[in-house]
Design a protein around this motif. Structure first.
Motif, PDB file in Angstrom:
ATOM      1  N   GLU A   1      60.187 -39.309  -8.788  1.00  0.00           N
ATOM      2  CA  GLU A   1      61.008 -38.287  -9.433  1.00  0.00           C
ATOM      3  C   GLU A   1      60.525 -37.893 -10.823  1.00  0.00           C
ATOM      4  OE1 GLU A   1      65.285 -38.633  -9.260  1.00  0.00           O
ATOM      5  OE2 GLU A   1      65.098 -39.870  -7.457  1.00  0.00           O
ATOM      6  N   ASP A   2      60.113 -38.861 -11.625  1.00  0.00           N
ATOM      7  CA  ASP A   2      59.670 -38.544 -12.987  1.00  0.00           C
ATOM      8  C   ASP A   2      58.443 -37.637 -12.973  1.00  0.00           C
ATOM      9  OD1 ASP A   2      61.715 -40.032 -14.118  1.00  0.00           O
ATOM     10  OD2 ASP A   2      60.490 -41.841 -14.340  1.00  0.00           O
ATOM     11  N   ALA A   3      57.485 -37.958 -12.124  1.00  0.00           N
ATOM     12  CA  ALA A   3      56.267 -37.148 -12.045  1.00  0.00           C
ATOM     13  C   ALA A   3      56.581 -35.748 -11.521  1.00  0.00           C
ATOM     14  CB  ALA A   3      55.239 -37.830 -11.145  1.00  0.00           C
ATOM     15  N   ILE A   4      57.425 -35.676 -10.510  1.00  0.00           N
ATOM     16  CA  ILE A   4      57.784 -34.375  -9.939  1.00  0.00           C
ATOM     17  C   ILE A   4      58.552 -33.541 -10.967  1.00  0.00           C
ATOM     18  CG2 ILE A   4      59.213 -33.242  -8.198  1.00  0.00           C
ATOM     19  CD1 ILE A   4      58.375 -35.528  -6.281  1.00  0.00           C
ATOM     20  N   ALA A   5      59.512 -34.152 -11.648  1.00  0.00           N
ATOM     21  CA  ALA A   5      60.278 -33.425 -12.673  1.00  0.00           C
ATOM     22  C   ALA A   5      59.358 -32.897 -13.764  1.00  0.00           C
ATOM     23  CB  ALA A   5      61.355 -34.330 -13.268  1.00  0.00           C
ATOM     24  N   ASP A   6      58.426 -33.722 -14.213  1.00  0.00           N
ATOM     25  CA  ASP A   6      57.479 -33.281 -15.241  1.00  0.00           C
ATOM     26  C   ASP A   6      56.631 -32.109 -14.748  1.00  0.00           C
ATOM     27  OD1 ASP A   6      58.388 -35.160 -17.032  1.00  0.00           O
ATOM     28  OD2 ASP A   6      56.691 -36.525 -16.781  1.00  0.00           O
ATOM     29  N   ALA A   7      56.174 -32.181 -13.502  1.00  0.00           N
ATOM     30  CA  ALA A   7      55.356 -31.095 -12.945  1.00  0.00           C
ATOM     31  C   ALA A   7      56.174 -29.809 -12.806  1.00  0.00           C
ATOM     32  CB  ALA A   7      54.781 -31.510 -11.595  1.00  0.00           C
ATOM     33  N   LEU A   8      57.427 -29.942 -12.424  1.00  0.00           N
ATOM     34  CA  LEU A   8      58.276 -28.757 -12.264  1.00  0.00           C
ATOM     35  C   LEU A   8      58.525 -28.022 -13.573  1.00  0.00           C
ATOM     36  CD1 LEU A   8      60.910 -30.057  -9.688  1.00  0.00           C
ATOM     37  CD2 LEU A   8      59.140 -28.333  -9.293  1.00  0.00           C
ATOM     38  N   VAL A   9      58.542 -28.759 -14.681  1.00  0.00           N
ATOM     39  CA  VAL A   9      58.788 -28.109 -15.979  1.00  0.00           C
ATOM     40  C   VAL A   9      57.501 -27.861 -16.750  1.00  0.00           C
ATOM     41  CG1 VAL A   9      61.119 -29.040 -16.130  1.00  0.00           C
ATOM     42  CG2 VAL A   9      59.251 -30.270 -17.236  1.00  0.00           C
ATOM     43  N   GLY A  10      56.357 -28.127 -16.128  1.00  0.00           N
ATOM     44  CA  GLY A  10      55.075 -27.822 -16.752  1.00  0.00           C
ATOM     45  C   GLY A  10      54.558 -28.874 -17.706  1.00  0.00           C
ATOM     46  N   ALA A  11      55.080 -30.080 -17.618  1.00  0.00           N
ATOM     47  CA  ALA A  11      54.651 -31.148 -18.515  1.00  0.00           C
ATOM     48  C   ALA A  11      53.657 -32.103 -17.857  1.00  0.00           C
ATOM     49  CB  ALA A  11      55.866 -31.939 -19.009  1.00  0.00           C
ATOM     50  N   ARG A  12      53.234 -31.799 -16.658  1.00  0.00           N
ATOM     51  CA  ARG A  12      52.299 -32.650 -15.919  1.00  0.00           C
ATOM     52  C   ARG A  12      51.536 -31.772 -14.944  1.00  0.00           C
ATOM     53  NH1 ARG A  12      53.393 -38.476 -13.240  1.00  0.00           N
ATOM     54  NH2 ARG A  12      53.940 -38.880 -15.376  1.00  0.00           N
ATOM     55  N   ALA A  13      50.428 -32.271 -14.486  1.00  0.00           N
ATOM     56  CA  ALA A  13      49.637 -31.529 -13.499  1.00  0.00           C
ATOM     57  C   ALA A  13      50.458 -31.300 -12.223  1.00  0.00           C
ATOM     58  CB  ALA A  13      48.371 -32.311 -13.168  1.00  0.00           C
ATOM     59  N   LEU A  14      50.178 -30.216 -11.562  1.00  0.00           N
ATOM     60  CA  LEU A  14      50.921 -29.843 -10.357  1.00  0.00           C
ATOM     61  C   LEU A  14      50.647 -30.752  -9.168  1.00  0.00           C
ATOM     62  CD1 LEU A  14      50.582 -25.958 -10.492  1.00  0.00           C
ATOM     63  CD2 LEU A  14      52.501 -27.381 -11.240  1.00  0.00           C
ATOM     64  N   ASP A  15      49.640 -31.595  -9.267  1.00  0.00           N
ATOM     65  CA  ASP A  15      49.307 -32.502  -8.157  1.00  0.00           C
ATOM     66  C   ASP A  15      50.489 -33.365  -7.740  1.00  0.00           C
ATOM     67  OD1 ASP A  15      46.793 -31.442  -8.322  1.00  0.00           O
ATOM     68  OD2 ASP A  15      45.890 -33.182  -9.288  1.00  0.00           O
ATOM     69  N   ALA A  16      51.395 -33.634  -8.659  1.00  0.00           N
ATOM     70  CA  ALA A  16      52.563 -34.463  -8.344  1.00  0.00           C
ATOM     71  C   ALA A  16      53.475 -33.792  -7.321  1.00  0.00           C
ATOM     72  CB  ALA A  16      53.355 -34.765  -9.613  1.00  0.00           C
ATOM     73  N   LEU A  17      53.300 -32.487  -7.117  1.00  0.00           N
ATOM     74  CA  LEU A  17      54.152 -31.746  -6.197  1.00  0.00           C
ATOM     75  C   LEU A  17      53.625 -31.731  -4.766  1.00  0.00           C
ATOM     76  CD1 LEU A  17      54.911 -28.656  -8.464  1.00  0.00           C
ATOM     77  CD2 LEU A  17      56.271 -30.734  -8.184  1.00  0.00           C
ATOM     78  N   ASP A  18      52.421 -32.253  -4.543  1.00  0.00           N
ATOM     79  CA  ASP A  18      51.818 -32.158  -3.213  1.00  0.00           C
ATOM     80  C   ASP A  18      52.650 -32.837  -2.133  1.00  0.00           C
ATOM     81  OD1 ASP A  18      51.242 -34.764  -3.945  1.00  0.00           O
ATOM     82  OD2 ASP A  18      49.138 -34.672  -3.360  1.00  0.00           O
ATOM     83  N   VAL A  19      53.387 -33.864  -2.468  1.00  0.00           N
ATOM     84  CA  VAL A  19      54.218 -34.560  -1.489  1.00  0.00           C
ATOM     85  C   VAL A  19      55.347 -33.663  -0.966  1.00  0.00           C
ATOM     86  CG1 VAL A  19      55.797 -35.580  -3.178  1.00  0.00           C
ATOM     87  CG2 VAL A  19      55.405 -36.738  -1.016  1.00  0.00           C
ATOM     88  N   LEU A  20      55.698 -32.646  -1.715  1.00  0.00           N
ATOM     89  CA  LEU A  20      56.790 -31.748  -1.316  1.00  0.00           C
ATOM     90  C   LEU A  20      56.340 -30.674  -0.331  1.00  0.00           C
ATOM     91  CD1 LEU A  20      58.432 -31.151  -4.807  1.00  0.00           C
ATOM     92  CD2 LEU A  20      59.094 -32.823  -3.070  1.00  0.00           C
ATOM     93  N   LEU A  21      55.031 -30.449  -0.239  1.00  0.00           N
ATOM     94  CA  LEU A  21      54.516 -29.368   0.596  1.00  0.00           C
ATOM     95  C   LEU A  21      54.346 -29.806   2.043  1.00  0.00           C
ATOM     96  CD1 LEU A  21      51.748 -28.021  -1.800  1.00  0.00           C
ATOM     97  CD2 LEU A  21      54.011 -27.050  -1.368  1.00  0.00           C
ATOM     98  N   PRO A  22      54.440 -28.856   2.954  1.00  0.00           N
ATOM     99  CA  PRO A  22      54.147 -29.170   4.350  1.00  0.00           C
ATOM    100  C   PRO A  22      52.693 -29.616   4.497  1.00  0.00           C
ATOM    101  CG  PRO A  22      55.212 -27.019   4.159  1.00  0.00           C
ATOM    102  CD  PRO A  22      54.862 -27.472   2.766  1.00  0.00           C
ATOM    103  N   PRO A  23      52.412 -30.471   5.459  1.00  0.00           N
ATOM    104  CA  PRO A  23      51.033 -30.912   5.679  1.00  0.00           C
ATOM    105  C   PRO A  23      50.088 -29.716   5.825  1.00  0.00           C
ATOM    106  CG  PRO A  23      52.543 -32.158   7.054  1.00  0.00           C
ATOM    107  CD  PRO A  23      53.352 -31.051   6.423  1.00  0.00           C
ATOM    108  N   GLY A  24      48.965 -29.803   5.148  1.00  0.00           N
ATOM    109  CA  GLY A  24      47.965 -28.753   5.215  1.00  0.00           C
ATOM    110  C   GLY A  24      48.061 -27.747   4.085  1.00  0.00           C
ATOM    111  N   ASP A  25      49.206 -27.644   3.415  1.00  0.00           N
ATOM    112  CA  ASP A  25      49.336 -26.734   2.285  1.00  0.00           C
ATOM    113  C   ASP A  25      48.805 -27.408   1.033  1.00  0.00           C
ATOM    114  OD1 ASP A  25      50.522 -24.892   3.893  1.00  0.00           O
ATOM    115  OD2 ASP A  25      52.492 -24.962   2.952  1.00  0.00           O
TER     116      ASP A  25
END
Length: 82
Positions: A54-78
């Motif tokens: 959650e901490d990494a995802i929250a940081d990525a959502l607000v632009g405080a971390r690289a977007l790579d933390a969001l990859d787990v939220l995407l459908p496979p292959g995206d």
């Protein structure tokens, strides 16, 4: 007498949207609901809330971390992209 008071700051709509989004992410995180919300609404149950960093995802959502933390939220292959 009121030199310390300032009028409303002139923000663009995008600035307001970013601020609102950051406030919502922080509110859900503080309430302990961010992981549940993301697991149910974003991954549609594909990923359990307990598996999300959650901490990494929250940081990525607000632009405080690289977007790579969001990859787990995407459908496979995206791929994560701005």
């Amino acid at each position: 007498m009121h030199e310390h008071l300032r009028g409303q700051l002139d923000y663009e709509d995008m600035d307001r949207s970013l601020a609102l989004g950051s406030t919502l992410v922080e509110a859900y995180q503080t309430a302990g609901r961010l992981g549940d919300l993301l697991a149910q609404e974003v991954t549609q149950g594909r990923v359990a809330a307990s598996e999300l960093h959650e901490d990494a995802i929250a940081d990525a959502l607000v632009g405080a971390r690289a977007l790579d933390a969001l990859d787990v939220l995407l459908p496979p292959g995206d791929e994560v992209s701005p």
